[in-house]
Write a protein that holds these residues in place. Structure first.
Motif, PDB file in Angstrom:
ATOM      1  N   MET A  23      12.463  97.264  40.884  1.00  0.00           N
ATOM      2  CA  MET A  23      13.248  97.058  42.074  1.00  0.00           C
ATOM      3  C   MET A  23      12.543  97.762  43.230  1.00  0.00           C
ATOM      4  O   MET A  23      12.254  98.945  43.170  1.00  0.00           O
ATOM      5  CB  MET A  23      14.640  97.618  41.853  1.00  0.00           C
ATOM      6  N   THR A  24      12.265  96.997  44.260  1.00  0.00           N
ATOM      7  CA  THR A  24      11.580  97.585  45.405  1.00  0.00           C
ATOM      8  C   THR A  24      12.548  97.678  46.563  1.00  0.00           C
ATOM      9  O   THR A  24      13.404  96.827  46.751  1.00  0.00           O
ATOM     10  CB  THR A  24      10.380  96.729  45.826  1.00  0.00           C
ATOM     11  N   THR A  25      12.382  98.713  47.276  1.00  0.00           N
ATOM     12  CA  THR A  25      13.204  98.869  48.472  1.00  0.00           C
ATOM     13  C   THR A  25      12.268  98.814  49.660  1.00  0.00           C
ATOM     14  O   THR A  25      11.334  99.591  49.771  1.00  0.00           O
ATOM     15  CB  THR A  25      13.972 100.210  48.463  1.00  0.00           C
ATOM     16  N   GLY A  26      12.489  97.858  50.492  1.00  0.00           N
ATOM     17  CA  GLY A  26      11.648  97.708  51.675  1.00  0.00           C
ATOM     18  C   GLY A  26      12.459  98.044  52.918  1.00  0.00           C
ATOM     19  O   GLY A  26      13.583  98.545  52.847  1.00  0.00           O
ATOM     20  N   ALA A  27      11.861  97.757  53.990  1.00  0.00           N
ATOM     21  CA  ALA A  27      12.539  97.989  55.259  1.00  0.00           C
ATOM     22  C   ALA A  27      13.693  96.998  55.385  1.00  0.00           C
ATOM     23  O   ALA A  27      13.595  95.853  54.957  1.00  0.00           O
ATOM     24  CB  ALA A  27      11.567  97.813  56.417  1.00  0.00           C
ATOM     25  N   PRO A  28      14.795  97.427  55.947  1.00  0.00           N
ATOM     26  CA  PRO A  28      15.924  96.509  56.096  1.00  0.00           C
ATOM     27  C   PRO A  28      15.556  95.375  57.061  1.00  0.00           C
ATOM     28  O   PRO A  28      14.773  95.546  57.982  1.00  0.00           O
ATOM     29  CB  PRO A  28      17.045  97.376  56.670  1.00  0.00           C
ATOM     30  N   THR A  29      16.136  94.235  56.787  1.00  0.00           N
ATOM     31  CA  THR A  29      15.903  93.086  57.653  1.00  0.00           C
ATOM     32  C   THR A  29      16.512  93.367  59.012  1.00  0.00           C
ATOM     33  O   THR A  29      17.682  93.746  59.105  1.00  0.00           O
ATOM     34  CB  THR A  29      16.543  91.819  57.057  1.00  0.00           C
ATOM     35  N   PRO A  30      15.714  93.219  60.063  1.00  0.00           N
ATOM     36  CA  PRO A  30      16.271  93.523  61.393  1.00  0.00           C
ATOM     37  C   PRO A  30      17.335  92.494  61.768  1.00  0.00           C
ATOM     38  O   PRO A  30      17.227  91.319  61.456  1.00  0.00           O
ATOM     39  CB  PRO A  30      15.063  93.444  62.324  1.00  0.00           C
ATOM     40  N   THR A  31      18.352  92.979  62.410  1.00  0.00           N
ATOM     41  CA  THR A  31      19.384  92.076  62.903  1.00  0.00           C
ATOM     42  C   THR A  31      19.163  91.881  64.391  1.00  0.00           C
ATOM     43  O   THR A  31      18.891  92.824  65.125  1.00  0.00           O
ATOM     44  CB  THR A  31      20.785  92.661  62.652  1.00  0.00           C
ATOM     45  N   TYR A  32      19.257  90.665  64.801  1.00  0.00           N
ATOM     46  CA  TYR A  32      19.050  90.339  66.207  1.00  0.00           C
ATOM     47  C   TYR A  32      20.393  90.031  66.840  1.00  0.00           C
ATOM     48  O   TYR A  32      21.254  89.410  66.223  1.00  0.00           O
ATOM     49  CB  TYR A  32      18.117  89.136  66.347  1.00  0.00           C
ATOM     50  N   PRO A  33      20.570  90.433  68.064  1.00  0.00           N
ATOM     51  CA  PRO A  33      21.842  90.122  68.725  1.00  0.00           C
ATOM     52  C   PRO A  33      21.960  88.607  68.923  1.00  0.00           C
ATOM     53  O   PRO A  33      20.970  87.881  68.982  1.00  0.00           O
ATOM     54  CB  PRO A  33      21.748  90.856  70.067  1.00  0.00           C
ATOM     55  N   ALA A  34      23.179  88.154  69.010  1.00  0.00           N
ATOM     56  CA  ALA A  34      23.414  86.723  69.200  1.00  0.00           C
ATOM     57  C   ALA A  34      22.826  86.281  70.539  1.00  0.00           C
ATOM     58  O   ALA A  34      22.859  87.015  71.529  1.00  0.00           O
ATOM     59  CB  ALA A  34      24.913  86.438  69.167  1.00  0.00           C
TER      60      ALA A  34
END
Length: 184
Positions: free
Chosen positions: A1-12
């Motif tokens: 199990m790899t933990t990477g950087a969280p997926t960036p969330t973009y504003p609407a």
């Protein structure tokens, strides 16, 4: 199990304005109407009459634009000779717009251009435009200098806002030491 950087969330994404939504549709409808009217006139008369109408509109529109440009330049020249500023209005802008509409190929644009050449229409539209611009300027200047400063801050790609100002060293000044990097 790899933990990477969280997926960036973009504003609407902001919603498109109604003008940006319906302007292309309006332009397409206007073009279809112009072409349809020209074909109706060509069917009722001949292609030569349509060609002469388009050529006459081009010549008349260029004469109107040239005349309005001369009047505007003459008003500017007189104002500069008096040492003042040019007077607002005068109808030259609406006259140029009318000439440009006449120059466009089509009967609807010709009719709108001819309507803009009528002096009472010019006065009414210029008063309306002046009131609208004054109202918009008053609304835009309602903020303070601090509001303008807040809007002029630097936005970083990660969304953080970095307030700051530019300080220019005098020629010959040497830096006092190492400059620390921006903190994250």
């Amino acid at each position: 199990m790899t933990t990477g950087a969280p997926t960036p969330t973009y504003p609407a994404r902001p919603r498109r304005s109604r003008l940006r939504t319906f302007l292309p549709l309006g332009v397409a409808a206007w073009l279809v109407l112009e072409i349809w009217l020209l074909t109706v006139v060509a069917d009722a008369t001949s292609g030569l009459v349509v060609f002469l109408l388009l050529l006459g509109g081009l010549v008349l529109g260029s004469v109107v634009v040239k005349r309005a440009g001369r009047r505007a330049f003459q008003a500017l020249n007189e104002a500069l000779q008096r040492g003042g500023t040019p007077e607002s209005g005068g109808g030259n802008g609406l006259m140029m717009l009318g000439g440009l509409l006449i120059m466009l190929p089509g009967l609807v644009s010709d009719a709108l251009g001819l309507i803009l050449l009528i002096p009472p229409v010019q006065k009414t539209l210029s008063r309306y435009a002046e009131r609208t611009v004054d109202r918009k300027l008053r609304a835009a200047s309602a903020g303070s200098f601090g509001d303008a400063f807040q809007q002029a801050r630097i936005h970083r790609p990660d969304g953080k806002i970095v307030p700051g100002e530019v300080v220019r060293d005098q020629p010959g000044d040497e830096p006092q030491g190492p400059v620390p990097p921006l903190t994250r």
